[in-house]
Design a protein around this motif. Structure first.
Motif, mmCIF file in Angstrom:
data_model
loop_
_atom_site.group_PDB
_atom_site.id
_atom_site.type_symbol
_atom_site.label_atom_id
_atom_site.label_comp_id
_atom_site.label_asym_id
_atom_site.label_seq_id
_atom_site.Cartn_x
_atom_site.Cartn_y
_atom_site.Cartn_z
ATOM 1 N N THR A 159 25.397 31.411 40.099
ATOM 2 C CA THR A 159 26.082 32.165 38.950
ATOM 3 C C THR A 159 25.900 33.776 39.022
ATOM 4 O OG1 THR A 159 23.993 31.995 37.585
ATOM 5 C CG2 THR A 159 26.014 30.277 37.307
ATOM 6 N N THR A 160 26.530 34.556 38.448
ATOM 7 C CA THR A 160 26.393 35.972 38.597
ATOM 8 C C THR A 160 26.510 36.661 37.078
ATOM 9 O OG1 THR A 160 28.671 36.463 38.733
ATOM 10 C CG2 THR A 160 27.435 36.079 40.787
ATOM 11 N N VAL A 161 25.587 37.696 37.140
ATOM 12 C CA VAL A 161 25.640 38.434 35.701
ATOM 13 C C VAL A 161 26.119 40.044 36.243
ATOM 14 C CG1 VAL A 161 24.259 39.311 33.799
ATOM 15 C CG2 VAL A 161 23.655 37.141 34.783
ATOM 16 N N THR A 162 26.981 40.563 35.222
ATOM 17 C CA THR A 162 27.380 41.950 35.831
ATOM 18 C C THR A 162 26.722 43.087 34.843
ATOM 19 O OG1 THR A 162 29.535 40.780 36.192
ATOM 20 C CG2 THR A 162 29.691 43.275 35.798
ATOM 21 N N LEU A 163 26.523 44.171 35.491
ATOM 22 C CA LEU A 163 25.927 45.242 34.978
ATOM 23 C C LEU A 163 26.935 46.330 35.302
ATOM 24 C CD1 LEU A 163 22.266 45.117 35.192
ATOM 25 C CD2 LEU A 163 23.332 44.769 33.224
ATOM 26 N N GLU A 164 27.410 47.093 34.268
ATOM 27 C CA GLU A 164 28.299 48.330 34.622
ATOM 28 C C GLU A 164 27.978 49.416 33.999
ATOM 29 O OE1 GLU A 164 32.503 45.994 35.333
ATOM 30 O OE2 GLU A 164 32.279 46.672 33.739
ATOM 31 N N ASN A 165 28.387 50.754 34.464
ATOM 32 C CA ASN A 165 28.569 51.943 33.753
ATOM 33 C C ASN A 165 29.617 52.687 34.275
ATOM 34 O OD1 ASN A 165 27.573 53.196 36.372
ATOM 35 N ND2 ASN A 165 25.587 53.481 35.858
ATOM 36 N N LYS A 166 29.459 53.965 34.135
ATOM 37 C CA LYS A 166 30.778 54.726 34.503
ATOM 38 C C LYS A 166 30.926 54.743 35.844
ATOM 39 C CE LYS A 166 32.631 59.613 33.735
ATOM 40 N NZ LYS A 166 32.204 60.733 33.252
ATOM 41 N N TYR A 167 30.088 54.424 36.726
ATOM 42 C CA TYR A 167 30.136 54.711 38.190
ATOM 43 C C TYR A 167 30.011 53.601 38.881
ATOM 44 C CZ TYR A 167 29.301 59.476 36.607
ATOM 45 O OH TYR A 167 29.234 60.939 35.797
ATOM 46 N N LEU A 168 29.208 52.494 38.302
ATOM 47 C CA LEU A 168 28.861 51.516 39.154
ATOM 48 C C LEU A 168 29.076 50.234 38.696
ATOM 49 C CD1 LEU A 168 25.313 52.096 40.727
ATOM 50 C CD2 LEU A 168 27.501 51.553 42.166
ATOM 51 N N SER A 169 29.378 49.100 39.299
ATOM 52 C CA SER A 169 29.560 47.826 38.857
ATOM 53 C C SER A 169 29.000 46.971 39.531
ATOM 54 C CB SER A 169 31.223 47.329 38.745
ATOM 55 O OG SER A 169 31.041 46.212 38.335
ATOM 56 N N LEU A 170 27.782 46.213 39.109
ATOM 57 C CA LEU A 170 26.883 45.524 39.864
ATOM 58 C C LEU A 170 27.013 43.913 39.432
ATOM 59 C CD1 LEU A 170 23.497 47.277 39.353
ATOM 60 C CD2 LEU A 170 25.380 47.718 41.326
ATOM 61 N N GLU A 171 27.163 43.190 40.497
ATOM 62 C CA GLU A 171 27.188 41.544 40.088
ATOM 63 C C GLU A 171 25.700 41.231 40.764
ATOM 64 O OE1 GLU A 171 30.087 39.574 41.961
ATOM 65 O OE2 GLU A 171 31.871 40.722 40.849
ATOM 66 N N LEU A 172 24.918 40.482 40.070
ATOM 67 C CA LEU A 172 23.735 40.173 39.982
ATOM 68 C C LEU A 172 23.629 38.407 40.266
ATOM 69 C CD1 LEU A 172 21.512 41.865 37.395
ATOM 70 C CD2 LEU A 172 22.223 42.753 39.873
ATOM 71 N N SER A 173 23.299 38.126 41.462
ATOM 72 C CA SER A 173 23.327 36.388 41.940
ATOM 73 C C SER A 173 22.242 36.110 41.539
ATOM 74 C CB SER A 173 23.718 36.399 43.215
ATOM 75 O OG SER A 173 23.912 35.023 43.542
ATOM 76 N N ASN A 174 21.963 34.717 40.850
ATOM 77 C CA ASN A 174 20.900 34.070 40.717
ATOM 78 C C ASN A 174 20.391 33.547 42.118
ATOM 79 O OD1 ASN A 174 22.752 31.899 40.974
ATOM 80 N ND2 ASN A 174 21.880 30.436 39.666
ATOM 81 N N LYS A 175 21.238 33.319 43.077
ATOM 82 C CA LYS A 175 20.508 32.828 44.305
ATOM 83 C C LYS A 175 19.986 34.192 45.108
ATOM 84 C CE LYS A 175 19.871 30.313 47.829
ATOM 85 N NZ LYS A 175 20.725 30.054 48.950
ATOM 86 N N GLY A 176 18.457 34.126 44.845
ATOM 87 C CA GLY A 176 17.864 34.962 45.414
ATOM 88 C C GLY A 176 17.626 36.412 44.537
ATOM 89 N N GLY A 177 18.134 36.048 43.268
ATOM 90 C CA GLY A 177 17.720 37.138 42.508
ATOM 91 C C GLY A 177 18.211 38.427 42.836
ATOM 92 N N VAL A 178 19.243 38.600 43.573
ATOM 93 C CA VAL A 178 19.818 39.931 44.389
ATOM 94 C C VAL A 178 20.905 40.764 43.704
ATOM 95 C CG1 VAL A 178 18.531 39.268 46.447
ATOM 96 C CG2 VAL A 178 21.103 39.018 46.088
ATOM 97 N N ILE A 179 21.104 41.964 43.833
ATOM 98 C CA ILE A 179 22.287 42.686 43.615
ATOM 99 C C ILE A 179 23.419 42.072 44.628
ATOM 100 C CG2 ILE A 179 23.513 44.856 43.434
ATOM 101 C CD1 ILE A 179 20.993 46.034 42.688
ATOM 102 N N SER A 180 24.011 41.004 44.383
ATOM 103 C CA SER A 180 25.034 40.444 45.459
ATOM 104 C C SER A 180 26.415 41.558 45.800
ATOM 105 C CB SER A 180 25.501 39.140 45.010
ATOM 106 O OG SER A 180 26.366 39.201 43.605
ATOM 107 N N ARG A 181 26.668 42.157 44.763
ATOM 108 C CA ARG A 181 28.066 42.981 44.987
ATOM 109 C C ARG A 181 27.674 44.375 44.195
ATOM 110 N NH1 ARG A 181 32.509 41.317 46.954
ATOM 111 N NH2 ARG A 181 32.021 39.041 46.273
ATOM 112 N N ALA A 182 27.810 45.561 44.890
ATOM 113 C CA ALA A 182 27.621 47.100 44.258
ATOM 114 C C ALA A 182 29.122 47.628 44.507
ATOM 115 C CB ALA A 182 26.374 47.450 44.773
ATOM 116 N N THR A 183 29.876 47.883 43.643
ATOM 117 C CA THR A 183 31.010 48.640 43.665
ATOM 118 C C THR A 183 31.219 49.898 43.231
ATOM 119 O OG1 THR A 183 32.123 46.289 43.484
ATOM 120 C CG2 THR A 183 33.633 48.204 43.301
#
Length: 697
Positions: A159-183
Motif C-alpha cells: 500500500t502507499t500513503v501520499t504526502l503533498e505540498n506546493k512543490y513535491l508529491s511523495l508516495e510512501l510505500s509500506n514495503k520497506g517503509g520508503v519514499i517510493s516515488r518523489a515527483t
C-alpha cells in the motif's frame, strides 16, 4: 622376547585361525547373502522408478505444538476474532482461537493445506509435492524463529500513503517503509512527463540492523503506515513485547525538503547493546530528463561533502568508485538540473560510493549507489535523523536552504551547481546570479533578461574596452615609424638596438604594447564565468525565445541521425542557429579588430585569427542556446562600441597628443628602467659572445 612369549603368540594365532575356519559360511549361506543383496538393489531401483514407494517424512505431534506456539508468539493476531496469522516465504499459517491450525504452504506451484500436512493426509499429492510441502513448512518456521519479532512483517499487501505540498508529491510505500516515488510538481522532462527524482523502478534504499544472530534489512519488511497529521506519516514495525522500530517522514509546506527520523522503543531486547552502528544503502538508476543527453551526462555525478566542508564528486564521464574512510555530512545524486541529496543531522561514518555510466539504454544515464555506516544505539529513541533535498539545482534556493535548516553549519549545497574555478565562481555568485535573479523577479522573458544582463556587463567592462581600443589605435598610428625602425636596423645583429629604439618610441608617444592585451585579459574571467553559468542555470530550462524552444538546450534548426566521425561527440547531430550567428559575428569582429591593429608582419597569424571563430562553432554547437545567444549579443555590442569609439575618437587629435607627449621630458618608470637595464646586460653578453667567436676563428 623370550621363548615362552613366542610360544604364546603362536598358540593365540592358531586359535584365531581355527575359529575363523570353523565359522566360515557354507556355500548355501553365501548364496543366500548374494540373493538378499540382489533383492535390495532391485528394491532401490524400483523405488527410484516409482516415487509412490518412498517413505514420506511427516510432522510429529511435538512439532505441531511448536507450530502453534510459534504462530501465537510471532504472528499477527486479530484482536476481534483472535485469529493469529504468520506469513513467511512460502508459508501462510493461521491459528484460530480454539487452537486449530490452518492456512497453506506453497510447494511446487501448489497450495497445500497446513491441516493436511500435520495430519499426514497427503495421499492425493505426488510424493515430490508432499515432501516439498513438509520441507517448506519447516524452513518457514525456521526463518520465523531467526527473524523473531520481524517475522510477522515479512509478508503483506503493498500500500502507499501520499504526502503533498506546493512543490513535491511523495508516495510512501509500506514495503520497506520508503519514499517510493518523489515527483516535482512544477517540472517536466523532455518527453513532457513529470520529473521523478525517486521511483520504484529506479530507486531502492533501506537500513540494516544487526542482532546477535541475524541481519535485518528494512527493505524486506512490510511496515504499518500511521498518519500522524497532514504532513507527517510514521512507517512502523511492531516487534512484540513493546519493541517498535519505524521511520517518520515529515513534508513541510512550501519546501523541497523532507525530514526523515528513525524512531524506536524497546529495541534493547532485540539489538544487543554492543551493536554501535547500522548500515544505510541507497541505489539509483538515474533517469534521463533532458533532450541533450551528451551535456546531461557531462553534468551528472555523485557528489559528497566531508565533515570539514570539502565537497568532492565521482567522475562524470566514466565509471568510478570510492572507499570513504572519513565522515561525510551528505551524499547527493546530482543530475544536470535536479538533485536528490541525503543530509545527516550527525554524519555518515564510512562506506563506499559507486557510479557507473549507462551507455546502451536511451532512458537512463547513470547507475549510482551509496553504502554507508551510521552510529546507532538500541537505547536511543531517535538514533538517526536526516533531511532529504528533492528539487532543482537553483543557487538562490540552495543558499536559502543552508541558512534555514543548518544555520550553524555551511552545508555547501550550492557546490552542486558547477560554476568553475573559485575566481569564476566569485564572479557568478557576486555579480551574475544576483543581477540575473533581480531581473527575473519582474521580467518573465529570459531572452530579454539575457539581453539586459549582457548590456549591464558590457557597460561595466566598457572602460576596459575603451582602453584596449585606444591602445590599439596608438599602435596603429605608430606602425609607419615602427616599420622605418625595422628597415633602419635589419638583421639579428641589430635586434637589441632595434628593440631599444622601438621601446623609446613607445615611451615618447605614451603607448604601451601590453595595454591593449591587459584590458582583454581582465574581461576573460567574466566570459569564462558566463560559460559556466548558462549551462547550469535551471531558470533557462524550458524557456523559449524566438526560434529557440529551450534556452538551456541547443537551438537546432537542422538535425540528422548519422554520426559524423570524430566530431559528433562535441558538435552533435545538428546545427544551432544562435551558435552559427555567434560564429559569423565573431568572424566580423575579428576582421574589424585586425583592421584596428598594426600589421604583425606574420601572414600565418591572420589565418589563425579567422580559424578561431570556426573552432568555436564546433565547440559551442552542442551547448545551451542561452550561452551562444549571450556571446552573440556580447560580440555584437562590442562591434557597436568599436564603431562608436572610431566615430568619437579623432585620430588626428590623438596623433597631435602623441607628438606633444613626445616633446615632454619623460621620467622613466621603474619598469622601463629595469627593462633597459636588462637590455643593456643582454647586449653586453651578446657582444662578449661575438668576441669569443672571432677569437676562435
Amino acid at each position: 622376547m623370550d621363548k615362552n612369549s613366542i610360544t604364546g603368540l603362536l598358540l593365540m594365532g592358531l586359535v584365531i585361525f581355527g575359529f575363523m575356519y570353523l565359522n566360515r559360511p557354507s556355500a548355501e549361506e553365501l548364496e543366500r547373502q548374494r540373493q538378499e543383496r540382489e533383492q535390495m538393489e532391485a528394491a532401490e531401483k524400483q523405488k527410484a522408478s516409482d516415487p509412490g514407494l518412498l517413505t514420506l517424512d511427516s510432522i510429529t505431534p511435538s512439532e505441531v505444538s511448536a507450530i502453534a506456539a510459534t504462530v501465537r508468539e510471532l504472528g499477527k493476531t486479530d484482536t476481534v476474532t483472535g485469529l493469529s496469522t504468520l506469513a513467511v516465504a512460502d508459508v501462510d499459517i493461521t491459528l484460530a482461537a480454539d487452537g486449530t491450525l490452518g492456512g497453506y504452504v506453497e510447494a511446487s506451484g501448489q497450495k497445500v493445506p497446513v491441516a493436511s500436512i500435520i495430519s499426514n493426509d497427503l495421499s492425493s499429492l505426488s510424493r515430490s509435492v508432499a515432501s516439498n510441502a513438509v520441507k517448506n513448512l519447516r524452513d518457514g518456521l525456521a526463518t520465523a524463529a531467526r527473524y523473531r519479532g520481524f517475522a510477522r512483517h515479512l509478508s503483506g499487501d503493498s500500500t502507499t500513503v501520499t504526502l503533498e505540498n506546493k512543490y513535491l508529491s511523495l508516495e510512501l510505500s509500506n514495503k520497506g517503509g520508503v519514499i517510493s516515488r518523489a515527483t516535482l510538481r512544477d517540472y517536466n522532462s523532455y518527453d513532457s512527463a513529470k520529473i521523478e527524482l525517486l521511483s520504484p523502478e529506479t530507486d531502492t534504499y533501506g537500513f540494516t540492523l544487526t542482532s546477535a544472530t541475524q541481519r535485518f534489512d528494512t527493505r524486506e519488511f512490510y511496515f504499518t503506515p500511521v498518519v500522524e497529521n497532514d504532513s507527517t506519516v510514521l512507517m512502523q514495525l511492531s516487534l512484540g513485547d513493546g519493541a517498535q522500530w519505524g521511520i517518520r517522514y515529515t513534508l513541510p509546506s512550501d519546501s523541497y525538503l523532507v525530514n526523515i527520523d528513525v524512531v524506536q522503543a524497546g529495541m534493547q531486547s532485540i539489538i544487543p547493546s554492543s551493536v554501535a552502528s547500522m548500515d544505510f544503502s541507497w541505489d539509483q538508476k538515474m533517469r534521463r530528463n533532458e533532450a541533450g543527453r551528451v551535456f546531461e551526462e557531462r553534468n551528472s555525478a555523485l557528489y559528497y561533502m566531508f565533515i570539514d566542508g570539502d565537497v568532492d564528486n565521482l567522475s562524470e564521464g566514466s565509471d568510478d568508485n570510492e572507499d570513504i574512510n572519513q565522515r561525510l555530512k551528505w551524499v547527493g545524486f546530482k543530475n544536470q538540473f535536479f538533485s536528490a541529496v541525503l543530509m545527516a543531522r550527525t554524519n555518515f561514518s564510512a562506506g563506499n560510493l559507486d557510479s557507473k555510466v549507462i551507455k546502451e539504454n536511451p532512458d537512463f544515464i547513470k547507475q549510482m549507489s551509496m553504502d554507508m555506516t551510521l552510529e546507532y544505539s538500541a537505547g536511543l529513541e531517535n538514533p538517526a535523523s536526516f533531511v532529504m533535498f528533492l528539487g532543482p539545482n537553483s543557487y538562490p534556493l540552495m543558499s536559502g536552504i543552508e541558512k534555514n535548516i543548518f544555520p550553524e553549519e555551511n552545508m555547501h549545497l550550492n557546490k552542486l551547481i558547477p560554476l568553475g574555478w573559485p575566481i569564476f565562481r566569485w564572479i557568478s555568485t557576486l555579480i551574475i546570479i544576483p543581477v540575473f535573479t533581480f531581473l527575473g523577479s519582474f521580467i518573465s522573458n529570459y531572452g530579454i533578461i539575457i539581453l539586459l544582463l549582457t548590456v549591464f556587463i558590457k557597460l561595466i567592462l566598457f572602460p576596459f574596452t575603451y582602453k584596449s581600443y585606444m591602445s590599439m589605435a596608438k599602435m596603429r598610428l605608430l606602425a609607419p615609424e615602427i616599420k622605418a625602425l625595422n628597415e633602419k636596423y635589419p638583421g639579428n645583429e641589430n635586434a637589441m638596438k632595434r628593440q631599444q629604439e622601438t621601446m623609446a618610441l613607445y615611451s615618447r608617444a605614451g603607448a604601451n604594447p601590453l595595454s591593449g592585451c591587459l584590458p582583454m585579459l581582465l574581461q576573460m574571467p567574466v566570459l569564462v564565468a558566463m560559460f559556466w553559468f548558462f549551462p547550469s542555470a535551471i531558470e533557462l530550462r524550458g524557456e523559449s525565445f524566438l526560434w529557440a524552444k529551450d534556452l538551456s538546450a541547443p537551438d537546432a534548426i537542422i538535425s540528422w541521425t548519422t554520426n559524423i566521425p570524430f566530431i559528433s561527440s562535441t558538435f552533435g547531430n545538428h546545427i544551432s542557429l544562435f551558435c552559427l550567428l555567434m560564429t559569423v559575428t565573431n568572424i566580423i569582429y575579428t576582421r574589424i579588430n585586425m583592421q584596428n591593429q598594426a600589421s604583425s608582419g606574420m601572414p600565418g597569424m591572420k589565418w589563425m585569427m579567422y580559424l578561431m571563430p570556426v573552432m568555436f562553432l564546433f565547440i559551442f554547437n552542442n551547448y545551451a542556446a542561452g550561452l551562444s545567444y549571450y556571446y552573440f549579443l556580447s560580440l555584437l555590442i562590442t562591434i557597436v562600441q568599436t564603431y562608436a569609439c572610431r566615430k568619437f575618437v579623432s585620430e588626428e587629435k590623438m596623433r597631435a597628443k602623441m607628438a606633444e607627449s613626445a616633446k615632454k621630458p619623460k621620467k622613466k618608470s621603474g619598469f622601463m628602467a629595469r627593462l633597459e637595464e636588462a637590455q643593456r646586460r643582454q647586449q653586453a653578453i651578446l657582444r662578449e659572445q661575438q668576441k669569443q667567436q672571432q677569437k676562435r676563428r
